[in-house]
Design a protein around this motif. Sequence first.
Motif, short mmCIF file in Angstrom:
data_model
loop_
_atom_site.label_atom_id
_atom_site.label_comp_id
_atom_site.label_asym_id
_atom_site.label_seq_id
_atom_site.Cartn_x
_atom_site.Cartn_y
_atom_site.Cartn_z
N HIS A 1 -7.41 -1.84 5.65
CA HIS A 1 -6.55 -0.86 6.17
C HIS A 1 -6.94 0.26 5.32
N HIS B 1 0.72 -1.36 -0.09
CA HIS B 1 -0.11 -0.16 -0.04
C HIS B 1 0.65 1.08 0.06
N ASP C 1 5.50 4.32 5.27
CA ASP C 1 6.50 3.35 6.16
C ASP C 1 6.57 2.18 5.40
N HIS C 2 5.90 1.99 4.23
CA HIS C 2 6.02 0.87 3.34
C HIS C 2 6.44 1.05 1.91
N ASP D 1 -0.11 -4.42 5.61
CA ASP D 1 -0.34 -3.65 6.96
C ASP D 1 -1.85 -3.84 7.20
N HIS E 1 1.55 3.81 2.15
CA HIS E 1 1.87 4.50 3.22
C HIS E 1 3.44 4.50 3.32
ZN LIG Z 1 -0.21 1.30 6.69
#
Ligand SMILES: [Zn+2]
Length: 283
Positions: free
Chosen positions: A151, A82, A86-87, A191, A84
């Motif tokens: 998510h 996805h 942090d990914h 996530d 975000h």
């Molecule tokens: Zn996330």
Amino acid sequence: MKRLKVKRELVLAALLFGSIMHAAAQETKVRWFGHSAFSITTPNGKVLLIDPWLNNPLNPEAKDGKDPLAAVPKVDYILLTHGHRDHVGDAVEVARKTGAVLICNPELAGNLVKLVDFPAKQAQTDGIMQIGGEIQIADGEVTIAMTAAVHSSSVFNPKAGPNEPERAYGGSPAGFVIIIKNGPTIYHSGDTAYFKDMETIGESYSIDVALINISGMGPKMSAKAAQSIRAKLVIPHHFGTFAGLLQNADGFAAEVKRLKIGLYQMQPGETILFRGKQMIKAK
Ligand SMILES: [Zn+2]
């Protein structure tokens, strides 16, 4: 007669050498960089990088001002669950440096190209897929199935003006089932919260290793996720990276033990090896 015997020994030696080489070629390597970032090196040497936030605080390669990208000279595919930050992490830099092809949904791919200058050519291939889809990559050595995740997903837009939203659409968040010829079948949950259709993923694929994000679900439900996936071995991730996440996997480990599921806790920077579907050793 003597010549025949020599020949036979030569053949035997060649067979033995061949089987040793064959065994080495059958190894799959899985490396954890901390957070949700993993690399998978297939028996044929193709490298898949999942959710490549290499500059996360847990990655030993990112400490003391080191450039973590130096440790990943070759990447063939970047898989994003996805949008975000942090990914997505260092996906753009890795793509520029290695020429890796992007595997994710079309909305995320499109916005990464438009908003953060992901190399367009590498984001416009057969690697662009949707949940429910299956693609073959690495000359047929690897099959990727994109699975659901519960998510949200958005792409941070550094170009947003003061009156524009700073988060653009990222398509649906996802997980991946990665089926490797002569190697393990690996599930990366992305996530996600727990969802009961994880049972369907477990029924549809024979998951050897499940990489489960534990902070989004908490210890109890993430252990239940491992059970629903029918994982033979589970490895926790997405914890201990920053405040607000679970700081360790102790609670998860206790729950998984109670459910009698095989557990291996990787250390950031660690590589584990598989021969066929079996984990043979940590390295
Ligand atoms: Zn996330």
